[in-house]
Design a protein around this motif. Structure first.
Motif, PDB file in Angstrom:
ATOM      1  N   THR A 272     -22.640  42.345 -12.286  1.00  0.00           N
ATOM      2  CA  THR A 272     -23.696  42.375 -13.306  1.00  0.00           C
ATOM      3  C   THR A 272     -25.064  42.244 -12.649  1.00  0.00           C
ATOM      4  OG1 THR A 272     -22.222  41.272 -14.850  1.00  0.00           O
ATOM      5  CG2 THR A 272     -24.558  41.231 -15.399  1.00  0.00           C
ATOM      6  N   MET A 273     -25.177  41.257 -11.776  1.00  0.00           N
ATOM      7  CA  MET A 273     -26.465  41.014 -11.103  1.00  0.00           C
ATOM      8  C   MET A 273     -26.856  42.223 -10.266  1.00  0.00           C
ATOM      9  SD  MET A 273     -27.576  38.159 -12.042  1.00  0.00           S
ATOM     10  CE  MET A 273     -26.663  37.508 -13.398  1.00  0.00           C
ATOM     11  N   ALA A 274     -25.901  42.755  -9.532  1.00  0.00           N
ATOM     12  CA  ALA A 274     -26.201  43.886  -8.649  1.00  0.00           C
ATOM     13  C   ALA A 274     -26.729  45.060  -9.472  1.00  0.00           C
ATOM     14  CB  ALA A 274     -24.952  44.282  -7.866  1.00  0.00           C
ATOM     15  N   ARG A 275     -26.134  45.286 -10.636  1.00  0.00           N
ATOM     16  CA  ARG A 275     -26.579  46.408 -11.474  1.00  0.00           C
ATOM     17  C   ARG A 275     -28.014  46.233 -11.944  1.00  0.00           C
ATOM     18  NH1 ARG A 275     -21.742  46.852 -15.407  1.00  0.00           N
ATOM     19  NH2 ARG A 275     -23.159  47.432 -17.084  1.00  0.00           N
ATOM     20  N   VAL A 276     -28.311  45.007 -12.371  1.00  0.00           N
ATOM     21  CA  VAL A 276     -29.658  44.741 -12.891  1.00  0.00           C
ATOM     22  C   VAL A 276     -30.694  44.858 -11.763  1.00  0.00           C
ATOM     23  CG1 VAL A 276     -31.107  42.956 -13.920  1.00  0.00           C
ATOM     24  CG2 VAL A 276     -28.778  43.300 -14.751  1.00  0.00           C
ATOM     25  N   ILE A 277     -30.392  44.246 -10.645  1.00  0.00           N
ATOM     26  CA  ILE A 277     -31.333  44.276  -9.512  1.00  0.00           C
ATOM     27  C   ILE A 277     -31.505  45.718  -9.034  1.00  0.00           C
ATOM     28  CG2 ILE A 277     -31.744  43.509  -7.127  1.00  0.00           C
ATOM     29  CD1 ILE A 277     -31.981  41.263  -9.192  1.00  0.00           C
ATOM     30  N   GLU A 278     -30.425  46.453  -9.008  1.00  0.00           N
ATOM     31  CA  GLU A 278     -30.504  47.843  -8.549  1.00  0.00           C
ATOM     32  C   GLU A 278     -31.438  48.647  -9.460  1.00  0.00           C
ATOM     33  OE1 GLU A 278     -26.799  49.928  -8.479  1.00  0.00           O
ATOM     34  OE2 GLU A 278     -27.675  51.639  -7.409  1.00  0.00           O
ATOM     35  N   ARG A 279     -31.270  48.482 -10.748  1.00  0.00           N
ATOM     36  CA  ARG A 279     -32.160  49.205 -11.673  1.00  0.00           C
ATOM     37  C   ARG A 279     -33.622  48.854 -11.410  1.00  0.00           C
ATOM     38  NH1 ARG A 279     -31.204  48.702 -17.860  1.00  0.00           N
ATOM     39  NH2 ARG A 279     -33.053  50.010 -17.811  1.00  0.00           N
ATOM     40  N   ALA A 280     -33.888  47.567 -11.240  1.00  0.00           N
ATOM     41  CA  ALA A 280     -35.280  47.134 -11.042  1.00  0.00           C
ATOM     42  C   ALA A 280     -35.838  47.702  -9.736  1.00  0.00           C
ATOM     43  CB  ALA A 280     -35.357  45.609 -11.053  1.00  0.00           C
ATOM     44  N   ILE A 281     -35.035  47.686  -8.683  1.00  0.00           N
ATOM     45  CA  ILE A 281     -35.532  48.180  -7.388  1.00  0.00           C
ATOM     46  C   ILE A 281     -35.769  49.686  -7.439  1.00  0.00           C
ATOM     47  CG2 ILE A 281     -34.868  48.580  -4.974  1.00  0.00           C
ATOM     48  CD1 ILE A 281     -33.743  45.752  -4.937  1.00  0.00           C
ATOM     49  N   LEU A 282     -34.894  50.394  -8.118  1.00  0.00           N
ATOM     50  CA  LEU A 282     -35.061  51.856  -8.176  1.00  0.00           C
ATOM     51  C   LEU A 282     -36.339  52.268  -8.908  1.00  0.00           C
ATOM     52  CD1 LEU A 282     -31.364  53.002  -8.721  1.00  0.00           C
ATOM     53  CD2 LEU A 282     -32.774  53.221  -6.646  1.00  0.00           C
ATOM     54  N   GLU A 283     -36.919  51.342  -9.640  1.00  0.00           N
ATOM     55  CA  GLU A 283     -38.143  51.662 -10.396  1.00  0.00           C
ATOM     56  C   GLU A 283     -39.426  51.234  -9.701  1.00  0.00           C
ATOM     57  OE1 GLU A 283     -37.936  49.854 -14.229  1.00  0.00           O
ATOM     58  OE2 GLU A 283     -36.517  51.343 -14.982  1.00  0.00           O
ATOM     59  N   ILE A 284     -39.330  50.664  -8.503  1.00  0.00           N
ATOM     60  CA  ILE A 284     -40.537  50.094  -7.884  1.00  0.00           C
ATOM     61  C   ILE A 284     -41.644  51.140  -7.751  1.00  0.00           C
ATOM     62  CG2 ILE A 284     -41.521  49.146  -5.746  1.00  0.00           C
ATOM     63  CD1 ILE A 284     -39.029  47.482  -5.399  1.00  0.00           C
ATOM     64  N   ASP A 285     -41.280  52.343  -7.340  1.00  0.00           N
ATOM     65  CA  ASP A 285     -42.320  53.359  -7.155  1.00  0.00           C
ATOM     66  C   ASP A 285     -42.717  54.032  -8.463  1.00  0.00           C
ATOM     67  OD1 ASP A 285     -42.852  53.082  -4.485  1.00  0.00           O
ATOM     68  OD2 ASP A 285     -41.333  54.543  -3.843  1.00  0.00           O
TER      69      ASP A 285
ATOM     70  N   GLU B 100     -17.153  32.206 -20.269  1.00  0.00           N
ATOM     71  CA  GLU B 100     -17.845  32.852 -21.363  1.00  0.00           C
ATOM     72  C   GLU B 100     -19.245  33.324 -20.938  1.00  0.00           C
ATOM     73  OE1 GLU B 100     -19.272  31.541 -25.645  1.00  0.00           O
ATOM     74  OE2 GLU B 100     -17.469  30.503 -24.966  1.00  0.00           O
ATOM     75  N   LEU B 101     -19.959  32.531 -20.160  1.00  0.00           N
ATOM     76  CA  LEU B 101     -21.328  32.877 -19.793  1.00  0.00           C
ATOM     77  C   LEU B 101     -21.398  34.049 -18.824  1.00  0.00           C
ATOM     78  CD1 LEU B 101     -22.344  30.600 -21.418  1.00  0.00           C
ATOM     79  CD2 LEU B 101     -23.529  29.659 -19.436  1.00  0.00           C
TER      80      LEU B 101
ATOM     81  N   THR C 217     -25.167  37.628 -21.375  1.00  0.00           N
ATOM     82  CA  THR C 217     -25.878  37.801 -20.102  1.00  0.00           C
ATOM     83  C   THR C 217     -26.337  39.238 -19.881  1.00  0.00           C
ATOM     84  OG1 THR C 217     -24.457  36.075 -19.191  1.00  0.00           O
ATOM     85  CG2 THR C 217     -25.705  37.392 -17.614  1.00  0.00           C
ATOM     86  N   LEU C 218     -25.378  40.149 -19.861  1.00  0.00           N
ATOM     87  CA  LEU C 218     -25.729  41.513 -19.458  1.00  0.00           C
ATOM     88  C   LEU C 218     -26.707  42.154 -20.437  1.00  0.00           C
ATOM     89  CD1 LEU C 218     -25.389  43.750 -17.407  1.00  0.00           C
ATOM     90  CD2 LEU C 218     -23.423  44.598 -18.710  1.00  0.00           C
ATOM     91  N   ALA C 219     -26.453  41.960 -21.734  1.00  0.00           N
ATOM     92  CA  ALA C 219     -27.329  42.577 -22.735  1.00  0.00           C
ATOM     93  C   ALA C 219     -28.763  42.100 -22.559  1.00  0.00           C
ATOM     94  CB  ALA C 219     -26.825  42.240 -24.139  1.00  0.00           C
ATOM     95  N   VAL C 220     -28.936  40.812 -22.305  1.00  0.00           N
ATOM     96  CA  VAL C 220     -30.293  40.273 -22.182  1.00  0.00           C
ATOM     97  C   VAL C 220     -30.954  40.768 -20.891  1.00  0.00           C
ATOM     98  CG1 VAL C 220     -31.589  38.144 -21.787  1.00  0.00           C
ATOM     99  CG2 VAL C 220     -29.965  38.294 -23.679  1.00  0.00           C
ATOM    100  N   LEU C 221     -30.196  40.796 -19.814  1.00  0.00           N
ATOM    101  CA  LEU C 221     -30.802  41.235 -18.551  1.00  0.00           C
ATOM    102  C   LEU C 221     -31.166  42.717 -18.587  1.00  0.00           C
ATOM    103  CD1 LEU C 221     -28.717  39.194 -15.949  1.00  0.00           C
ATOM    104  CD2 LEU C 221     -30.996  38.721 -16.847  1.00  0.00           C
ATOM    105  N   GLU C 222     -30.284  43.516 -19.179  1.00  0.00           N
ATOM    106  CA  GLU C 222     -30.599  44.954 -19.303  1.00  0.00           C
ATOM    107  C   GLU C 222     -31.855  45.131 -20.160  1.00  0.00           C
ATOM    108  OE1 GLU C 222     -29.088  47.590 -18.005  1.00  0.00           O
ATOM    109  OE2 GLU C 222     -27.010  47.066 -17.532  1.00  0.00           O
ATOM    110  N   ARG C 223     -31.942  44.332 -21.205  1.00  0.00           N
ATOM    111  CA  ARG C 223     -33.100  44.442 -22.083  1.00  0.00           C
ATOM    112  C   ARG C 223     -34.386  44.061 -21.343  1.00  0.00           C
ATOM    113  NH1 ARG C 223     -34.626  40.978 -27.229  1.00  0.00           N
ATOM    114  NH2 ARG C 223     -36.373  42.248 -27.950  1.00  0.00           N
TER     115      ARG C 223
END
Ligand SMILES: *Cc1c(COP(=O)(O)O)cnc(C)c1O
Length: 476
Positions: free
Chosen positions: A20-33, A9-10, A60-66
């Motif tokens: 899920t993790m890869a997507r979130v981390i990817e978004r964050a890294i793409l915004e560094i600059d 469930e989690l 999980t995903l909803a909170v991390l995306e947020r």
């Protein structure tokens, strides 16, 4: 039908969790600059968060995306290329990746048994750092949360030494019956050192700042006289290798040489300044540090590893072991091959900081770090050059290292108006969100004090910064 287990469930199954993790981390890294250095309206985003604890979570995903969105709205981009506030590095790619690995693998470096790899990497990376900074290899190092705790370790070892000079084990019996502990330094002493001396029971007010001018520069003659006046009583000396207003240094080699002729523990606060020893262009600023007893340096500044990371190096391991003794029947004994890091450090359970430090040093080597340091020196020299050339700017101190102390003076603005004007410029820069820079005071003058320690910053960023300071300054 079976109800899904808590595990499923989690996070779903492991491949689903990983993507899920890869997507979130990817978004964050793409915004560094591109994420602003400082957000334009952080309060409206943070206000939204002030709700009662939800009965049912959002998943999980909803909170991390947020969180990625919130970070853009209300975070600050301290690791980005246009943050010149404080003294802050970005993270090198190797350091960032390794730090994520340390977290994913839940690495704990308390002792060999919690992670043979994590502890081994710590020992090796700290030796590499001693090689990088040209400190004696036989010293002992330990990883802590940053410059403050690195100073704490060095000063705690110094306090232990001082107690022994008086025949006492302070970690065991405290200060009972002992005189006040003399601490000698210059006006460059950092707020963190004072905090540590407060915590260590030495007392902030016991610090003697021996200065010869309003900037806080050390008076060497008075320093020697103050040591003579102690008549052989043991004392702590704090050498400030890199101060935060203009990146200036105590005269390290002379100060340490004088201190060595007296009964002293010499501690060097080299939070960012120790990196001068990495480049032959500026190594003279931090000469003699190898003759000290303890040295503190930050990692999340110029080593460009993720927060939080700092390192203490101490000549005498035994004093660290006494100051930070940590033993119980269920805990492992430290042995040289399998050290218990938590028994020579303020923290007991400790995260795997060693992953990032080892990885970045392994990935870029001595040469990579010399290049990072020299790149930042070039950025600072470039800004100083621009400040010298622009009639509306005034450079207020020679640039020694990576910090530039300057101000906007405009055309014919009265001296009395310059302080508030430069405060407004710093606020205006924050409001515009593109750059982050701090103000400070040099003697009585308000300065802008950009510091360069991020490998991502380019010369173009510095030029754009100058243009924006001029533009905001001209608005008045
Ligand atoms: C940054 C700094 C500190 C404190 O370090 P933290 O990493 O913030 O704990 C201490 N001394 C000097 C000279 C510093 O620049």
């Amino acid at each position: 039908m079976t109800t899904p287990s808590l595990r499923d469930e989690l996070a779903g199954d492991l491949p689903e969790f990983a993507s899920t993790m890869a997507r979130v981390i990817e978004r964050a890294i793409l915004e560094i600059d591109s994420r602003p250095a400082f957000p334009s309206d952080p309060d409206s985003a943070t206000r939204e968060l002030d709700v009662p604890l939800p009965d049912e979570g959002a998943g999980t995903l909803a909170v991390l995306e947020r969180l990625v969105d919130l970070n853009r709205q209300a975070g600050a981009n301290l690791g980005g290329p246009r943050c010149f506030h404080f003294v802050i590095g970005g993270s090198t790619p190797a350091a960032l990746g390794a730090d994520l690995l340390a977290t994913v693998s839940e690495t704990v470096t308390y002792a060999w048994v919690t992670s043979p790899l994590g502890v081994h990497l710590e020992v090796i990376a700290l030796r590499w750092l001693r090689e990088l900074f040209r400190l004696p290899l036989e010293w002992t190092g330990v990883m802590v949360t940053g410059g403050t705790m690195a100073n704490f370790v060095g000063l705690a070892a110094g306090r232990q030494w001082w107690g022994e000079q008086h025949g006492c084990d302070i970690a065991e019996s405290g200060f009972v019956g002992l005189p006040a502990l003399p601490v000698l330094t210059s006006g460059y002493v950092h707020a963190a050192t004072l905090k540590c001396l407060g915590l260590l029971g030495v007392g902030r007010a016991n610090v003697q700042r021996i200065t010869r001018d309003g900037r806080g520069r050390l008076d060497l003659v008075a320093f020697e006289a103050a040591l003579e006046a102690l008549g052989g009583q043991p004392a702590l000396v704090v050498v400030n290798a890199g101060e935060v207003n203009a990146g200036d240094f105590d005269p390290t080699a002379e100060m340490i040489a004088i201190a060595r002729r007296h009964n002293t523990w010499v501690h060097v606060d080299g939070a960012f300044g120790l990196f001068a020893r990495v480049s032959p262009r500026v190594a003279h600023l931090a000469e003699g540090v190898e003759l000290a007893d303890s040295v503190a340096v930050d990692g999340h500044k110029w080593l460009n590893v993720p927060y939080d990371s700092g390192y203490a190096f101490v000549r005498d391991r035994d004093l660290m072991a006494k100051a930070f003794r940590y033993s119980a029947d269920y805990l492992p004994e430290s042995d040289p091959e399998r050290p218990t890091m938590g028994a020579i450090a303020p923290e007991s359970s400790r995260r795997g900081r060693s992953f990032a430090v080892w990885a970045t040093l392994a990935a870029y080597g001595r040469d990579g770090y010399r290049r990072i340091v020299e790149h930042c020196l070039d950025l600072a020299s470039h800004l100083a050059e621009r400040a010298r050339e622009e009639p509306e700017l005034e450079l207020l101190a020679e640039v020694q290292l990576n910090i530039v102390a300057f101000r906007f003076v405009g055309e014919g603005v009265a001296e009395g108006d310059l302080g508030p004007l430069n405060e407004r410029i710093a606020m205006g820069l924050l409001d515009a969100g593109e750059f982050m820079v701090g103000t400070s005071k040099l003697e009585d003058r308000v300065i802008l004090r950009p510091a360069f320690s991020n490998w991502r910053t380019r010369i173009e960023d510095v030029d754009a910064f100058v243009e924006q300071v001029l533009e905001i300054g001209r608005r008045g």
